[in-house]
Write an enzyme that holds these catalytic residues in place. Structure first.
Site, PDB file in Angstrom:
ATOM      1  N   GLU A 110      11.196  -9.790 -19.304  1.00 54.19           N
ATOM      2  CA  GLU A 110      10.731  -8.915 -20.383  1.00 54.19           C
ATOM      3  C   GLU A 110      11.825  -8.729 -21.430  1.00 54.19           C
ATOM      4  O   GLU A 110      12.986  -8.614 -21.046  1.00 54.19           O
ATOM      5  CB  GLU A 110      10.341  -7.546 -19.803  1.00 54.19           C
ATOM      6  CG  GLU A 110       9.156  -7.667 -18.874  1.00 54.19           C
ATOM      7  CD  GLU A 110       8.799  -6.357 -18.178  1.00 54.19           C
ATOM      8  OE1 GLU A 110       9.252  -5.294 -18.619  1.00 54.19           O
ATOM      9  OE2 GLU A 110       8.062  -6.421 -17.204  1.00 54.19           O
ATOM     10  N   MET A 145       0.840  -1.208   0.000  1.00 51.53           N
ATOM     11  CA  MET A 145       0.000   0.000   0.000  1.00 51.53           C
ATOM     12  C   MET A 145       0.870   1.250   0.000  1.00 51.53           C
ATOM     13  O   MET A 145       0.738   2.122   0.860  1.00 51.53           O
ATOM     14  CB  MET A 145      -0.918  -0.066   1.220  1.00 51.53           C
ATOM     15  CG  MET A 145      -2.178   0.749   1.148  1.00 51.53           C
ATOM     16  SD  MET A 145      -3.184   0.469  -0.304  1.00 51.53           S
ATOM     17  CE  MET A 145      -4.830   0.404   0.398  1.00 51.53           C
ATOM     18  N   GLY A 146       1.758   1.351  -0.982  1.00 52.45           N
ATOM     19  CA  GLY A 146       2.521   2.593  -1.177  1.00 52.45           C
ATOM     20  C   GLY A 146       1.653   3.581  -1.938  1.00 52.45           C
ATOM     21  O   GLY A 146       0.426   3.482  -1.946  1.00 52.45           O
ATOM     22  N   ARG A 147       2.307   4.509  -2.587  1.00 49.39           N
ATOM     23  CA  ARG A 147       1.546   5.538  -3.310  1.00 49.39           C
ATOM     24  C   ARG A 147       0.652   4.931  -4.380  1.00 49.39           C
ATOM     25  O   ARG A 147      -0.522   5.310  -4.517  1.00 49.39           O
ATOM     26  CB  ARG A 147       2.517   6.529  -3.964  1.00 49.39           C
ATOM     27  CG  ARG A 147       3.098   7.517  -2.974  1.00 49.39           C
ATOM     28  CD  ARG A 147       4.102   8.421  -3.667  1.00 49.39           C
ATOM     29  NE  ARG A 147       5.331   7.698  -3.915  1.00 49.39           N
ATOM     30  CZ  ARG A 147       6.485   7.959  -3.315  1.00 49.39           C
ATOM     31  NH1 ARG A 147       6.581   8.951  -2.463  1.00 49.39           N
ATOM     32  NH2 ARG A 147       7.553   7.243  -3.571  1.00 49.39           N
ATOM     33  N   ILE A 148       1.193   3.981  -5.148  1.00 54.07           N
ATOM     34  CA  ILE A 148       0.406   3.423  -6.251  1.00 54.07           C
ATOM     35  C   ILE A 148      -0.726   2.555  -5.702  1.00 54.07           C
ATOM     36  O   ILE A 148      -1.876   2.659  -6.139  1.00 54.07           O
ATOM     37  CB  ILE A 148       1.301   2.641  -7.241  1.00 54.07           C
ATOM     38  CG1 ILE A 148       2.330   3.598  -7.882  1.00 54.07           C
ATOM     39  CG2 ILE A 148       0.450   1.968  -8.328  1.00 54.07           C
ATOM     40  CD1 ILE A 148       3.397   2.912  -8.737  1.00 54.07           C
ATOM     41  N   HIS A 203       4.078  -3.719 -20.567  1.00 49.31           N
ATOM     42  CA  HIS A 203       4.646  -2.798 -19.572  1.00 49.31           C
ATOM     43  C   HIS A 203       4.293  -1.334 -19.882  1.00 49.31           C
ATOM     44  O   HIS A 203       5.161  -0.516 -20.195  1.00 49.31           O
ATOM     45  CB  HIS A 203       6.173  -2.971 -19.460  1.00 49.31           C
ATOM     46  CG  HIS A 203       6.720  -2.493 -18.135  1.00 49.31           C
ATOM     47  ND1 HIS A 203       7.812  -3.066 -17.506  1.00 49.31           N
ATOM     48  CD2 HIS A 203       6.330  -1.493 -17.318  1.00 49.31           C
ATOM     49  CE1 HIS A 203       8.054  -2.426 -16.365  1.00 49.31           C
ATOM     50  NE2 HIS A 203       7.172  -1.464 -16.237  1.00 49.31           N
ATOM     51  N   THR A 228       0.973  -4.921 -11.996  1.00 48.92           N
ATOM     52  CA  THR A 228       1.561  -3.806 -12.748  1.00 48.92           C
ATOM     53  C   THR A 228       2.845  -3.337 -12.054  1.00 48.92           C
ATOM     54  O   THR A 228       3.307  -2.230 -12.295  1.00 48.92           O
ATOM     55  CB  THR A 228       0.581  -2.605 -12.857  1.00 48.92           C
ATOM     56  OG1 THR A 228       0.244  -2.166 -11.537  1.00 48.92           O
ATOM     57  CG2 THR A 228      -0.692  -2.963 -13.601  1.00 48.92           C
ATOM     58  N   SER A 229       3.416  -4.197 -11.163  1.00 47.56           N
ATOM     59  CA  SER A 229       4.602  -3.749 -10.415  1.00 47.56           C
ATOM     60  C   SER A 229       5.884  -4.185 -11.125  1.00 47.56           C
ATOM     61  O   SER A 229       6.380  -3.482 -12.011  1.00 47.56           O
ATOM     62  CB  SER A 229       4.532  -4.235  -8.970  1.00 47.56           C
ATOM     63  OG  SER A 229       4.548  -5.647  -8.877  1.00 47.56           O
ATOM     64  N   ARG A 230       6.394  -5.366 -10.760  1.00 41.10           N
ATOM     65  CA  ARG A 230       7.556  -5.925 -11.440  1.00 41.10           C
ATOM     66  C   ARG A 230       7.299  -7.414 -11.641  1.00 41.10           C
ATOM     67  O   ARG A 230       6.794  -8.086 -10.732  1.00 41.10           O
ATOM     68  CB  ARG A 230       8.837  -5.742 -10.616  1.00 41.10           C
ATOM     69  CG  ARG A 230       9.417  -4.339 -10.647  1.00 41.10           C
ATOM     70  CD  ARG A 230      10.017  -3.991 -12.011  1.00 41.10           C
ATOM     71  NE  ARG A 230      10.612  -2.656 -12.028  1.00 41.10           N
ATOM     72  CZ  ARG A 230       9.969  -1.544 -12.387  1.00 41.10           C
ATOM     73  NH1 ARG A 230       8.694  -1.598 -12.754  1.00 41.10           N
ATOM     74  NH2 ARG A 230      10.588  -0.383 -12.394  1.00 41.10           N
TER      75      ARG A 230
HETATM   76  C1  GLV Z   1       8.037   1.543 -14.363  1.00 44.03           C
HETATM   77  O1  GLV Z   1       7.857   0.376 -14.411  1.00 44.03           O
HETATM   78  C2  GLV Z   1       8.555   2.279 -13.261  1.00 44.03           C
HETATM   79  O2  GLV Z   1       9.081   1.706 -12.282  1.00 44.03           O
HETATM   80  O3  GLV Z   1       8.469   3.514 -13.329  1.00 44.03           O
HETATM   81  C1  GLV Z   2       5.334   4.275  -5.877  1.00 42.74           C
HETATM   82  O1  GLV Z   2       5.439   5.468  -6.003  1.00 42.74           O
HETATM   83  C2  GLV Z   2       4.809   3.557  -4.745  1.00 42.74           C
HETATM   84  O2  GLV Z   2       5.166   3.936  -3.615  1.00 42.74           O
HETATM   85  O3  GLV Z   2       4.008   2.633  -4.949  1.00 42.74           O
END
Ligand code: GLV
Ligand code: GLV
Length: 316
Positions: free
Chosen positions: A264, A155-158, A282, A233-235
């Site tokens: 990738e 639960m970071g910014r994204i 991506h 949508t992370s890594r």
């Molecule tokens: C993209 O995948 C980023 O980390 O900005």
């Molecule tokens: C990215 O900015 C995050 O904290 O998820």
């Protein structure tokens, strides 16, 4: 006036290129595609600053051949492509591009949630393939998104931006992470296990680190409901792709929406064969506005360091 030497690994959107050409001397001509390792080394050799992307692996061997380098501005929020210890040991400042891509990436995460649940891509293929014979009460039935439970891992910014959007769908939000966050009091901080067992849509927003590598694998998929969808949508390496293919094939998950992959641009061959999977290349931060802002942030960080000021987005 002597312009500082900048290595730019990839071509950026035009407004960013204009600023870069005005303020720096480029050590190499940037291309759309990733540089070879040799081109990367050549470009960095004389560079005082570099703007690189997530496809360039910057390890100690690379840094050892860039003796003038003071700053490496990563054109991404994630920086798992850089050996931070090596950069620190060599006195190279590393920066990233947080915040500007938060909402954009959250939007794309929702595109995947909706596309998987409502079979958007499958439907498009049907119509395009001239297979559509007309409306039918039992045709291509998906599942509702509204009113369901969204599980956010990280639960970071994204993660928070994704969770905020769930209010419009009247969803319950469960999340796991290192600690509870301020935010909507309706969001419930829960152990990862509960998020996995109780959610209908599980979306991952953790950075890639040794701790999060294959965070979601066989065990996690066994906990998930067979009606649940996984969105990433992370890594890529946060998800064990082979285990995901297995779980989807066995019907232990309802589907998956993926924007990132373990190797990738290679895709696990099993994924391409599954109809209940939506695969994007991506695109998380890929809007023109956001990609321009990311570039401007890289330029600001580079300039700050070259002028002896603190870098606004320093990660090490
Ligand atoms: C993209 O995948 C980023 O980390 O900005
Ligand atoms: C990215 O900015 C995050 O904290 O998820």
């Amino acid at each position: 006036m002597r312009l500082p030497a900048l290595y730019l690994s990839r071509l950026l959107p035009e407004p960013v290129m204009a600023v870069i050409h005005e303020r720096f001397r480029l050590t190499a001509v940037p291309a759309v595609d990733p540089p070879s390792r040799q081109a990367l080394l050549d470009g960095l050799r004389e560079a005082e600053a570099a703007i690189c992307t997530l496809t360039e692996t910057i390890d100690d061997a690379v840094l050892s051949l860039a003796p003038q380098l003071k700053i490496l501005a990563n054109y991404a929020v994630g920086y798992n492509n850089i050996d931070l210890n090596a950069a620190h040991a060599r006195g190279v400042i590393v920066t990233n591009t947080p915040e500007v891509l938060t909402e954009t990436t959250a939007d794309l995460t929702w595109a995947l949630i909706l596309a998987t649940a409502r079979r958007v891509v499958e439907g498009d293929r049907l119509v395009r393939g001239l297979q559509w014979t007309g409306w039918a009460p039992t045709q291509m039935l998906g599942v509702d998104v509204w009113g369901k439970t969204l599980g956010v891992i990280g639960m970071g910014r994204i993660g928070q931006a994704v969770a905020r959007r769930a209010a419009g769908f009247r969803m319950q939000v469960l999340y796991s992470g290192r600690h509870p966050v301020e935010g909507d009091p309706q969001w419930e901080f829960r152990p990862l296990h509960d998020v996995l067992t109780e959610s209908d849509f599980i979306t991952v927003h953790v950075p890639l680190t040794p701790d999060t590598h294959h965070l979601l694998g066989q065990q996690a998929f066994a906990y998930m409901k067979p009606t649940a969808f996984l969105i990433n949508t992370s890594r890529g390496p946060v998800v064990d792709e082979a285990a995901l293919v297995e779980a989807l094939r066995a019907g232990r998950l309802a589907g998956a929406g993926l924007d990132v992959y373990e190797r990738e641009p290679e895709i696990h061959p099993g994924l391409r064969k599954l109809p209940n999977v939506v695969l994007l290349p991506h695109l998380g931060s890929a809007t023109l506005d956001t990609r321009i802002r990311m570039g401007m942030i890289c330029v600001e960080n580079v300039q700050a360091v070259l002028e002896g000021r603190p870098a606004p987005n320093r990660v090490v």
